[in-house]
Scaffold this motif. Structure first.
Motif, short mmCIF file in Angstrom:
data_model
loop_
_atom_site.label_atom_id
_atom_site.label_comp_id
_atom_site.label_asym_id
_atom_site.label_seq_id
_atom_site.Cartn_x
_atom_site.Cartn_y
_atom_site.Cartn_z
N TRP A 173 0.84 -1.19 0.00
CA TRP A 173 0.00 0.00 0.00
C TRP A 173 0.87 1.24 0.00
N SER A 174 0.31 2.32 -0.53
CA SER A 174 1.02 3.59 -0.59
C SER A 174 0.05 4.71 -0.25
N LEU A 175 0.52 5.64 0.57
CA LEU A 175 -0.29 6.79 0.98
C LEU A 175 0.42 8.08 0.59
N HIS A 176 -0.33 9.03 0.14
CA HIS A 176 0.17 10.39 -0.04
C HIS A 176 -0.52 11.20 1.05
N LEU A 177 0.28 11.72 1.97
CA LEU A 177 -0.26 12.38 3.16
C LEU A 177 0.13 13.84 3.20
N ARG A 178 -0.74 14.64 3.79
CA ARG A 178 -0.41 16.06 4.01
C ARG A 178 0.67 16.15 5.07
N ARG A 179 1.56 17.09 4.91
CA ARG A 179 2.64 17.29 5.86
C ARG A 179 2.11 18.02 7.09
N SER B 156 -1.34 13.45 10.30
CA SER B 156 -1.14 12.35 9.35
C SER B 156 -0.31 11.22 9.94
N VAL B 157 0.51 11.51 10.94
CA VAL B 157 1.41 10.51 11.50
C VAL B 157 0.66 9.35 12.15
N PRO B 158 -0.29 9.60 13.08
CA PRO B 158 -1.01 8.47 13.66
C PRO B 158 -1.87 7.73 12.64
N LEU B 159 -2.33 8.40 11.59
CA LEU B 159 -3.09 7.74 10.55
C LEU B 159 -2.24 6.66 9.87
N ALA B 160 -1.02 7.01 9.48
CA ALA B 160 -0.12 6.03 8.85
C ALA B 160 0.19 4.89 9.81
N ARG B 161 0.43 5.23 11.06
CA ARG B 161 0.75 4.20 12.05
C ARG B 161 -0.42 3.22 12.24
N ARG B 162 -1.63 3.74 12.37
CA ARG B 162 -2.81 2.88 12.57
C ARG B 162 -3.06 1.97 11.36
N LEU B 163 -2.85 2.51 10.16
CA LEU B 163 -3.02 1.69 8.96
C LEU B 163 -2.01 0.55 8.95
N ALA C 247 7.26 11.56 11.27
CA ALA C 247 7.48 12.81 12.02
C ALA C 247 8.62 13.61 11.40
N ASN C 248 9.67 12.92 10.95
CA ASN C 248 10.77 13.63 10.28
C ASN C 248 10.31 14.26 8.98
N ALA C 249 9.49 13.55 8.19
CA ALA C 249 8.98 14.11 6.94
C ALA C 249 8.11 15.33 7.20
N VAL C 250 7.29 15.26 8.24
CA VAL C 250 6.42 16.39 8.58
C VAL C 250 7.26 17.59 9.02
N GLU C 251 8.27 17.34 9.83
CA GLU C 251 9.07 18.44 10.37
C GLU C 251 10.09 18.99 9.39
N HIS C 252 10.76 18.13 8.64
CA HIS C 252 11.90 18.57 7.83
C HIS C 252 11.65 18.55 6.32
N GLY C 253 10.55 17.97 5.87
CA GLY C 253 10.32 17.80 4.44
C GLY C 253 9.62 18.96 3.79
N GLY C 254 9.83 20.16 4.28
CA GLY C 254 9.05 21.31 3.87
C GLY C 254 9.46 22.03 2.61
N ARG C 255 10.65 22.50 2.52
CA ARG C 255 11.04 23.33 1.38
C ARG C 255 11.76 22.51 0.33
N THR C 256 11.35 22.69 -0.91
CA THR C 256 12.02 22.02 -2.02
C THR C 256 13.27 22.80 -2.39
N GLU C 257 14.06 22.25 -3.32
CA GLU C 257 15.28 22.93 -3.77
C GLU C 257 14.98 24.28 -4.39
N THR C 258 13.80 24.44 -4.99
CA THR C 258 13.43 25.71 -5.62
C THR C 258 12.83 26.70 -4.63
N GLY C 259 12.70 26.28 -3.36
CA GLY C 259 12.14 27.17 -2.34
C GLY C 259 10.65 27.04 -2.13
N ASP C 260 9.99 26.24 -2.98
CA ASP C 260 8.56 26.02 -2.81
C ASP C 260 8.31 25.21 -1.54
#
Length: 150
Positions: free
Chosen positions: A5-11, A15-22, A49-62
């Protein structure tokens, strides 16, 4: 038996407990030993939790508003991958989990993943940027598990 299974989750933190429960529900239904399920769910929690906290800005700044979780339960192994669209890990050789300062209140998530999983890889997504944390663990099955690999 194979489950994928694969999920695309909002940062966002919710979203973290949702992925864990699944993950826990999938493992319970398949008949995975509860101790293995718990270890994997805790490692998944840290990676999300790392993706939520640190996965924010892309290389282009978006600002990236999502991340992806993919899980494979195939035969005797479970593999989980968490990928974001942030800046990724520093360039150079594959990073190891850094040692946090003793007084730090965070910074232990990657080391915890290393302790809970059998094999861990920290890397960067090619082309689009972002970090990828993948880990796997040998699965033990409950006695009489309904979906045991044949």
């Amino acid at each position: 038996m194979s489950i994928w299974w694969s999920l695309h989750l909002r940062r966002e933190a919710a979203s973290v407990p949702l992925a864990r429960r699944l993950l826990l529900g999938t493992m319970e239904t398949a008949g995975v030993d509860p101790e293995i399920s718990y270890d994997l769910s805790l490692a998944l929690t840290e990676a999300c939790a790392n993706a939520v906290e640190h996965g924010g800005r892309t290389e282009t700044g978006d600002v990236s508003a999502e991340y992806r979780v993919t899980a494979y339960l195939d035969g005797e192994k479970c593999r989980i991958e968490v990928a974001d669209s942030g800046p990724g890990f520093p360039a150079g050789p594959a990073p190891a989990a850094p040692e946090p300062a003793p007084e730090a209140e965070d910074g232990r998530g990657l080391r915890l993943i290393e302790e809970l999983a059998d094999h861990v890889h920290f890397g960067n997504r090619s082309g689009r940027g972002g970090a990828v944390v993948s880990f796997d663990k040998i699965v033990k099955w409950r006695t009489g598990a309904p979906l045991v690999a044949s």
